[in-house]
Design an enzyme around this catalytic site. Structure first.
Site, short mmCIF file in Angstrom:
data_model
loop_
_atom_site.label_atom_id
_atom_site.label_comp_id
_atom_site.label_asym_id
_atom_site.label_seq_id
_atom_site.Cartn_x
_atom_site.Cartn_y
_atom_site.Cartn_z
N ALA A 197 0.84 -1.20 0.00
CA ALA A 197 0.00 0.00 0.00
C ALA A 197 0.87 1.25 0.00
O ALA A 197 1.79 1.37 0.83
CB ALA A 197 -0.91 0.00 1.23
N SER B 45 -3.29 -4.30 -3.05
CA SER B 45 -2.30 -3.96 -2.02
C SER B 45 -2.77 -4.42 -0.64
O SER B 45 -3.96 -4.39 -0.33
CB SER B 45 -2.08 -2.45 -1.95
OG SER B 45 -1.53 -1.94 -3.14
N CYS B 46 -1.82 -4.83 0.15
CA CYS B 46 -2.00 -4.91 1.59
C CYS B 46 -0.81 -4.16 2.19
O CYS B 46 -0.24 -3.28 1.52
CB CYS B 46 -2.10 -6.35 2.08
SG CYS B 46 -0.65 -7.37 1.74
N LYS B 47 -0.40 -4.47 3.38
CA LYS B 47 0.70 -3.74 4.00
C LYS B 47 1.98 -3.84 3.18
O LYS B 47 2.67 -2.84 2.94
CB LYS B 47 0.93 -4.26 5.41
CG LYS B 47 2.01 -3.53 6.19
CD LYS B 47 2.10 -4.08 7.60
CE LYS B 47 3.17 -3.36 8.42
NZ LYS B 47 3.24 -3.90 9.81
#
Length: 677
Positions: free
Chosen positions: A122, A595-597
């Site tokens: 992200a 996206s994630c982290k």
């Protein structure tokens, strides 16, 4: 047969990563210095503010150049930013773990079909961390703290520049005619004197008409207010435009209103007095001109009768002496009036010039200092650069894949390209700040456009995208090989801009989101999804209205209604929102990003699920083989290679307890998760 691949993005991401912020800071530094040779310079107070802005931009340039120098050291060997490097200062502009996840589906009697998703961490500023929140919160606080500050629209800034140009043009003309009036007064020619006086009157009236503008008056009031704040407030920042309103807030509303009225009356009286003085001094010159011309007329009548009687050289000398004395008397009587007119014009012009310079300076800082303190500006640039790099990669894949599709090419230059971000961030803890960063970074992409050009050659360096423009109007140029370029529609070849329409849908799926839904606040996620749903509908409606015969858009209305219902539904971890949004994006040939982290674990679950859903819905994957295919992709596919690349282990970073809180379809198979040590 389906095959997946995870491909490094190459040097394109590094070239674009910090170029955005560096070019913006350079542009601001050059645009904000009005003190070129021969130009009017502001007062020391405002000149100090101007230098503050320039120093601010120069400091940003220095930071960004240092970052570029560090990136140059790395780019020769590696252009990959691993998940463990999220907080690296010199990599803050580079997207984390950026890859293209591509799947080709082939069959005995059909050509291969490609599906791609850009995966990356992200876009967020991990280097500054999230103790005080992300960009959305920081910008909101900054805006609230600047409630008492002054801002001007782009039209007002343009008007201010026009008025400054009028001052520079008209004031010398008035002064020149005033000098000409004195020169003509020596010739005792009433007709010529009247002609110059008429010209002076006309030019002065034009000067008054051009500069007696409401924008000038409002700017003078703003200057007076800010000077008062500067005198009374010890907490004014060095740039003078981000002042604290503490003392103003301490006064009662009635006292504030009275003070404002007094300031308005004072400024208005001073401004009206300046123009009244110009008018009065011009009237005095007119009155004196009329008196001198009347005296000359009487003198001529007397002279004509005297000349009949005058004889000899003595009389001629007396007449010449009388004429010289009269001309000297004319100039002596006009001189103080002309000087007064010049002083009054100079005073009015000075006030107008100061006011318009104030407006221009305010407009100049709006794109940099007014965005907030330096840490907010840098944060915004870094987040935007990460998001832009990912979008460029996705757009290039989409463009190369659609070169043979005339409807897609027509859609690009007539409607623009949809860019759909899928977020898997929770609304709890640090990930709230990440989502706040991501929201602003995605929204800033709406000011970006693409254009396609013909490459000089097919060498790799000549096919890299380049960035031009300034913050708020950036253009990414994508070069194509000459042969490919020639096959494009004429509008695209002519450089027609391809607008970016970004949307962001986020659904938290991990154990932190369970805490947020039970004990925290999910309003940020709800607002982001609702706003993106509305933007997506606007884009689809525009596409339907502009290109009603494009394949696949007939069913958009039902999909959008279903998406709207899902967004409105109060359901925990409602991942259906993500599935429908992804379907709409593919239906309109949009760019998909997930996206994630860090784009390593949760992102792997999402993209593998998306691939299996595509196989089931479009390529007859049997429902009884769905779970086996999904487990295979997660256990043996390229996402496991991605995990290995990032952390040196072939295990997703989940625990069994954590996975109990995940939606079932987002849980990896046994043996593929656990400790990464």
């Amino acid at each position: 047969m389906a095959a997946g691949s995870g491909t490094d993005v190459g040097d394109a991401a590094l070239l674009l990563s910090t170029q955005t912020a560096t070019e913006h800071a350079h542009t601001q530094s050059h645009q904000q210095d009005p003190g070129s040779e021969g130009a009017w310079r502001p007062s020391p107070h405002w000149d100090g503010l101007r230098h503050d802005v320039i120093n601010h931009c120069n400091h940003l340039i220095g930071c960004y150049q240092e970052t570029l120098a560090e990136l140059d050291k790395l780019s020769a060997s590696s252009c990959f930013k691993s998940s463990s490097s999220k907080s690296d200062k010199h990599l803050q502009f580079v997207p984390t773990n950026l890859h293209s996840q591509r799947m080709e589906v082939t069959g005995p009697n059909s050509p291969g079909v490609w599906y791609e998703v850009i995966t990356f961490g992200a876009p967020a500023h991990h280097h500054q961390a999230f103790k005080h929140g992300g960009l959305k919160r920081l910008l909101s606080k900054h805006t609230n703290n600047r409630d008492g500050s002054v801002s001007y629209s782009q039209d007002e800034s343009s008007r201010a520049r026009e008025l400054l140009a009028s001052v520079a043009q008209l004031q010398p003309l008035v002064f020149g005619l005033a000098e000409e009036l004195l020169a003509v007064s020596l010739e005792l020619n009433a007709a010529q004197l009247q002609q110059v006086l008429d010209s002076l009157t006309q030019q002065t009236e034009q000067f008054v008409h051009a500069l007696k503008d409401e924008l000038v008056k409002s700017a003078l009031l703003a200057i007076h207010s800010q000077r008062s704040a500067s005198d009374n407030n010890s907490h004014v920042h060095s740039n003078g435009l981000l002042c604290d309103n503490t003392l103003r807030q301490q006064a009662s509303p009635g006292q504030q209103d009275a003070s404002r009225r007094d300031a308005e009356e004072y400024v208005e009286e001073e401004w009206d007095r300046a123009w009244a003085n110009v008018a009065m001094s011009l009237n005095c010159i007119h009155a004196m001109g009329d008196r001198l011309q009347g005296r000359e007329h009487r003198h001529q009548e007397m002279t004509s009768s005297e000349e009949q009687e005058a004889t000899g050289d003595t009389n001629c000398q007396n007449t010449a002496s009388s004429s010289s004395s009269s001309s000297s008397s004319w100039q002596e009587q006009l001189l103080p009036l002309v000087v007064t007119l010049r002083d009054c014009v100079r005073e009015a012009a000075g006030k107008a010039r100061a006011a318009m310079t104030f407006v221009v300076l305010q407009g100049a800082v709006a794109a940099s200092v007014a965005q907030g303190p330096e840490h907010i500006v840098q944060r915004r640039h870094a987040v935007f650069s990460q998001a832009l790099s990912a979008v460029v990669c996705g757009f290039m894949l989409k463009l190369f894949g659609g070169l043979e599709d005339p409807d897609f090419l027509l859609q690009l230059h007539s409607v623009g390209v949809l860019v759909q971000f899928e977020g898997l961030l929770s609304t709890y803890g640090d990930e709230v700040g990440m989502l706040e960063d991501m929201e602003v970074g995605v929204a800033d992409l709406s000011t970006v456009a693409f254009t396609v050009s013909e490459a000089k050659s097919e060498q790799a360096d000549d096919l890299l995208p380049t960035l031009s423009g300034a913050w708020g109007s950036l253009v990414v140029e994508v070069p194509l090989p000459p042969e490919t370029f020639e096959s494009l529609p004429q509008e695209v070849k002519d450089g027609r801009l391809i607008r970016v329409h970004p949307v962001l849908f986020n659904i938290g799926i991990n154990q932190q989101q369970s805490l947020a839904e039970r004990f925290g606040d999910s309003s940020l996620q709800e607002r982001v999804n609702q706003q993106s749903c509305e933007r997506l509908r606007v884009y689809c409606n525009t596409l339907t209205d502009t290109l009603p015969h494009t394949a696949g858009i007939q069913s958009l209305s039902d999909l959008l209604s279903s998406l709207d219902r899902s967004v409105q539904t109060k359901k925990r971890k409602n991942v259906e929102v993500l599935w429908i949004a992804a379907t709409v994006c593919r239906r309109v040939n949009g760019v998909r990003l997930t996206s994630c982290k860090s784009a390593k674990d949760r992102t792997a679950m999402s993209v593998t699920l998306e691939q299996c859903l595509l196989l089931r819905e479009r390529h007859t994957l049997s429902p009884r083989h769905f779970s086996a295919a999904l487990d295979c992709m997660r256990r043996d596919g390229c996402r496991m290679e991605n995990v290995q690349k990032n952390v040196g282990s072939r295990k997703f970073a989940f625990s069994g307890v954590q996975l109990l809180t995940f939606p079932k379809l987002y849980r990896p198979p046994d043996g593929s998760f656990g400790s990464t040590h």
